[in-house]
Design an enzyme around this catalytic site. Structure first.
Site, mmCIF file in Angstrom:
data_model
loop_
_atom_site.group_PDB
_atom_site.id
_atom_site.type_symbol
_atom_site.label_atom_id
_atom_site.label_comp_id
_atom_site.label_asym_id
_atom_site.label_seq_id
_atom_site.Cartn_x
_atom_site.Cartn_y
_atom_site.Cartn_z
ATOM 1 N N ARG A 235 0.726 -1.116 -0.241
ATOM 2 C CA ARG A 235 0.247 -0.325 -0.059
ATOM 3 C C ARG A 235 0.499 0.998 -0.736
ATOM 4 N NH1 ARG A 235 -3.941 -1.418 4.847
ATOM 5 N NH2 ARG A 235 -1.411 -1.748 5.699
ATOM 6 N N LYS B 222 1.305 -19.052 5.848
ATOM 7 C CA LYS B 222 0.470 -19.586 7.733
ATOM 8 C C LYS B 222 -0.284 -18.178 8.083
ATOM 9 C CE LYS B 222 1.789 -20.879 11.422
ATOM 10 N NZ LYS B 222 1.814 -20.066 12.634
ATOM 11 N N HIS C 177 7.303 -23.398 7.028
ATOM 12 C CA HIS C 177 8.948 -23.053 6.721
ATOM 13 C C HIS C 177 9.599 -24.737 7.904
ATOM 14 C CE1 HIS C 177 8.399 -20.886 10.505
ATOM 15 N NE2 HIS C 177 9.609 -21.142 10.930
ATOM 16 N N LYS D 87 13.959 -26.477 7.104
ATOM 17 C CA LYS D 87 15.225 -26.675 8.165
ATOM 18 C C LYS D 87 15.774 -28.101 8.031
ATOM 19 C CE LYS D 87 12.622 -24.190 11.570
ATOM 20 N NZ LYS D 87 13.504 -23.076 12.156
ATOM 21 N N GLU E 51 10.198 -22.121 22.662
ATOM 22 C CA GLU E 51 10.447 -20.912 22.353
ATOM 23 C C GLU E 51 11.046 -20.207 23.788
ATOM 24 O OE1 GLU E 51 8.995 -19.233 17.973
ATOM 25 O OE2 GLU E 51 7.494 -19.992 19.114
ATOM 26 N N ASP F 163 -1.083 -21.316 16.295
ATOM 27 C CA ASP F 163 0.090 -21.217 15.267
ATOM 28 C C ASP F 163 0.648 -22.000 15.264
ATOM 29 O OD1 ASP F 163 1.987 -18.657 15.617
ATOM 30 O OD2 ASP F 163 2.567 -19.383 16.293
ATOM 31 N N HIS G 180 3.507 -26.658 11.875
ATOM 32 C CA HIS G 180 4.513 -27.119 12.545
ATOM 33 C C HIS G 180 5.287 -28.089 13.307
ATOM 34 C CE1 HIS G 180 5.630 -23.452 11.062
ATOM 35 N NE2 HIS G 180 5.468 -22.409 12.259
ATOM 36 N N LYS H 144 5.811 -20.255 24.572
ATOM 37 C CA LYS H 144 6.518 -19.359 23.882
ATOM 38 C C LYS H 144 7.104 -18.543 25.906
ATOM 39 C CE LYS H 144 4.968 -17.461 20.129
ATOM 40 N NZ LYS H 144 6.389 -17.943 19.128
HETATM 41 C C1 BG6 Z 1 6.111 -19.206 13.317
HETATM 42 C C2 BG6 Z 1 5.040 -19.007 14.539
HETATM 43 O O1 BG6 Z 1 5.036 -19.986 12.067
HETATM 44 O O2 BG6 Z 1 7.158 -20.215 13.645
HETATM 45 C C3 BG6 Z 1 6.018 -18.071 15.250
HETATM 46 O O3 BG6 Z 1 4.314 -18.123 13.793
HETATM 47 C C4 BG6 Z 1 7.016 -19.072 15.666
HETATM 48 O O4 BG6 Z 1 4.688 -17.832 16.558
HETATM 49 C C5 BG6 Z 1 7.710 -19.564 14.747
HETATM 50 O O5 BG6 Z 1 8.102 -17.637 17.597
HETATM 51 C C6 BG6 Z 1 9.201 -20.724 14.535
HETATM 52 O O6 BG6 Z 1 9.514 -20.552 14.015
HETATM 53 P P1 BG6 Z 1 11.145 -20.137 13.939
HETATM 54 O O7 BG6 Z 1 12.252 -20.963 12.540
HETATM 55 O O8 BG6 Z 1 11.904 -19.443 14.591
HETATM 56 O O9 BG6 Z 1 11.448 -21.576 15.062
#
Ligand code: BG6
Length: 511
Positions: free
Chosen positions: A61, A172, A202, A206, A240, A259, A264, A360
């Site tokens: 935008r 996502k 993603h 890895k 995390e 999430d 994942h 988290k």
């Molecule tokens: C994301 C989540 O898809 O993956 C985040 O939305 C998370 O909340 C992240 O922190 C973790 O990915 P990575 O590669 O940092 O472990």
């Protein structure tokens, strides 16, 4: 440094020739673009993996031009690399990536934007010989996925003619529950063929996650014990240390389960639990993963636990509780931690619980898949000074320090039969020279060459939501009690330990 035997026919040869293409990023000024997508493109370019006929197109935008957009991205990347202690940005590679870049200011909700985009792509194609190939990257809020794809299709931009391909990467979150994921699939598959849709997760980019397939299927010694006869249970931990940062508004309606789990965490489980595919072709691999999700039983309420972090410490640093984070309600009931016991009811895994946990603000950034083997008979050691035999674990470490470890029992040197548990350890860093990578490199590369193996297919996404849906339904009717219930910097809430204790098991230490 030990010698590495490369068994690749030609380890340096690119897997496939990278085609000419334009890549249009919707959300060009967004966080994801800056932090992950463009750095990945830079790494690819530096490694000589992008075609000379590659054009990056930004759409957002904000008013601006290509020069300003590219400069902003470069500054961001340079400071991120500096903060990570990496070498300086390679100007030549950066210039190669961005020399032909274009930027278009546009409102993605308006049809005329797409007409304009079509004209821009035509002119870039004429100038740079792109053969009509375009990869659209939707790095925008998920509510825009359907509408943007509708508009792209209406403007004729997703039409594939002869050799010319048009593909879309969808980020996502893919749906918020089973019903919305189904609706989204239905919506986008009205305009696109499944082969044009690349649903991003993603974690699949890895290195260690991909290595699970090599580890299992390129070695003759593990597969025969990879089943319910030899494995007692599996623990998947995605811990995390980060909190929700500036993503409070997103996280409030998402929470840890949505999430992380059906995407994942499930992808990690699929890699470990799938049957050997017929080949590494995209659908052969994805069929086997879909089979794993199809065999998973919908989770039971008593096999799920949720938690939310309160204020605490990470090392010496005091950090606020979730409810004090920006854009978070002071009485929020969103979970920042979830643990569950999952069951894969098939021939290989029946009776082997898969315990998963993710949260988290935990004590350490730590992602691992740990397989615990059944114990050896103790009888032989009754008269030795051994109280019990230590567990045999195979640990696939995803982050940090990617690698694989095997723990087993060994005799302690000396005159008595004393037993200690020791570890055999393989780490990527020690064996291979690794270029910095964030996982997006492999996935963007694959989308450009049209390999969807590491992307999620429509049926997989829906099957995964089906498994976690009972937990979402339960939580929709029952408020959590006692939130916040774990301290930032700890191992998570008590309910998680209690869940394993009921089964006579304990979580591995995080880190
Ligand atoms: C994301 C989540 O898809 O993956 C985040 O939305 C998370 O909340 C992240 O922190 C973790 O990915 P990575 O590669 O940092 O472990």
């Amino acid at each position: 440094m030990r010698k590495i035997h490369s068994n690749s026919a030609d380890a340096t040869a690119p897997r496939k020739v990278m085609p000419s293409a334009a890549m249009v990023i919707f959300g060009a000024h967004g966080d994801l673009t800056k932090r992950l997508v463009v750095p990945a493109l830079y790494h690819l370019c530096r490694a000589g993996k992008l075609s000379e006929h590659f054009v990056l197109v930004g759409m957002d935008r904000t008013d601006g031009d290509a020069g300003g957009w590219v400069q902003g991205l470069k500054e961001f990347l340079a400071s991120a690399m500096q903060a990570a202690g990496q070498e300086r940005i390679d100007d030549k590679a950066w210039d190669r990536l961005t020399a032909n870049a274009a930027y278009m200011q546009g409102d993605i909700t308006r049809s005329d934007t797409y007409k304009q985009l079509g004209e821009l792509l035509d002119s870039l194609d004429k100038k740079h010989g792109l053969e009509g190939h375009v990869l659209f990257y939707l790095a925008v809020g998920d509510r825009f996925f359907g509408p943007v794809i509708d508009e792209l299709a209406a403007a004729g931009l997703t039409k594939q003619v002869a050799e010319r391909w048009r593909r879309v990467i969808v980020e996502k979150p893919f749906g918020h529950d089973l019903a919305s994921a189904k609706a989204l699939n239905e919506h986008i598959l009205k305009s696109l063929d499944e082969s044009q849709v690349f649903r991003m997760d993603h974690f699949l980019g890895k290195e260690t996650v991909q290595n699970i397939m090599a580890f299992r299927f390129a070695n003759g010694m593990f597969e025969h014990m990879w089943n319910r006869d030899r494995i007692d249970h599996v623990q998947v931990t995605v811990a995390e240390t980060v909190g929700v940062e500036q993503r409070g508004s997103f996280y409030e309606v998402t929470g840890a389960l949505r999430d992380m789990v059906p995407n994942h965490v499930f992808q990690l489980i699929a890699m470990v639990a799938m049957e050997p595919p017929v080949s590494f072709a995209a659908d052969d691999v994805r069929n086997k993963k879909a089979d794993v999700f199809a065999a998973m039983l919908p989770v039971k309420g008593e096999h799920v636990c949720r938690g939310q972090y309160g204020a605490g410490h990470l090392g010496d640093k005091a950090v606020p509780g979730y409810r004090e984070e920006p854009h978070v309600a002071p009485d929020s009931s969103t979970e920042t931690y979830v643990a569950m016991r999952l069951e894969i009811d098939n021939w290989r895994w029946a009776g082997v619980p898969f315990y998963v946990r993710t949260g988290k603000r935990l004590t350490k950034r730590w992602t691992e898949i740990a397989l615990r083997f059944k114990e050896a008979p103790y009888a032989l050691f009754q008269d030795a000074p051994v109280d019990r035999l230590g567990a045999n674990w195979l640990i696939i470490q995803i982050q940090p320090d990617e690698g694989i470890r095997l723990s087993f029992n060994a005799k302690r040197p000396g005159t008595r039969m004393e037993i200690d548990t020791v570890e055999m350890d393989f780490t990527y860093a020690e064996w291979f020279n690794q270029e910095p990578a964030n996982g997006y490199e492999t996935l963007i590369f694959d989308a450009l060459i049209g390999d969807a193996t590491l992307y999620q297919r429509a049926d997989q996404v829906e099957l995964a939501w089906r498994v976690v849906q009972p937990a979402l339904d339960l939580w929709a009717t029952r408020q959590p009690s006692g939130f916040p219930d774990y301290t930032a910097g700890s191992d998570g809430p008590a309910c998680s330990d209690a869940m394993l204790k009921r089964d006579g098991r304990v979580w591995r230490k995080i880190g």
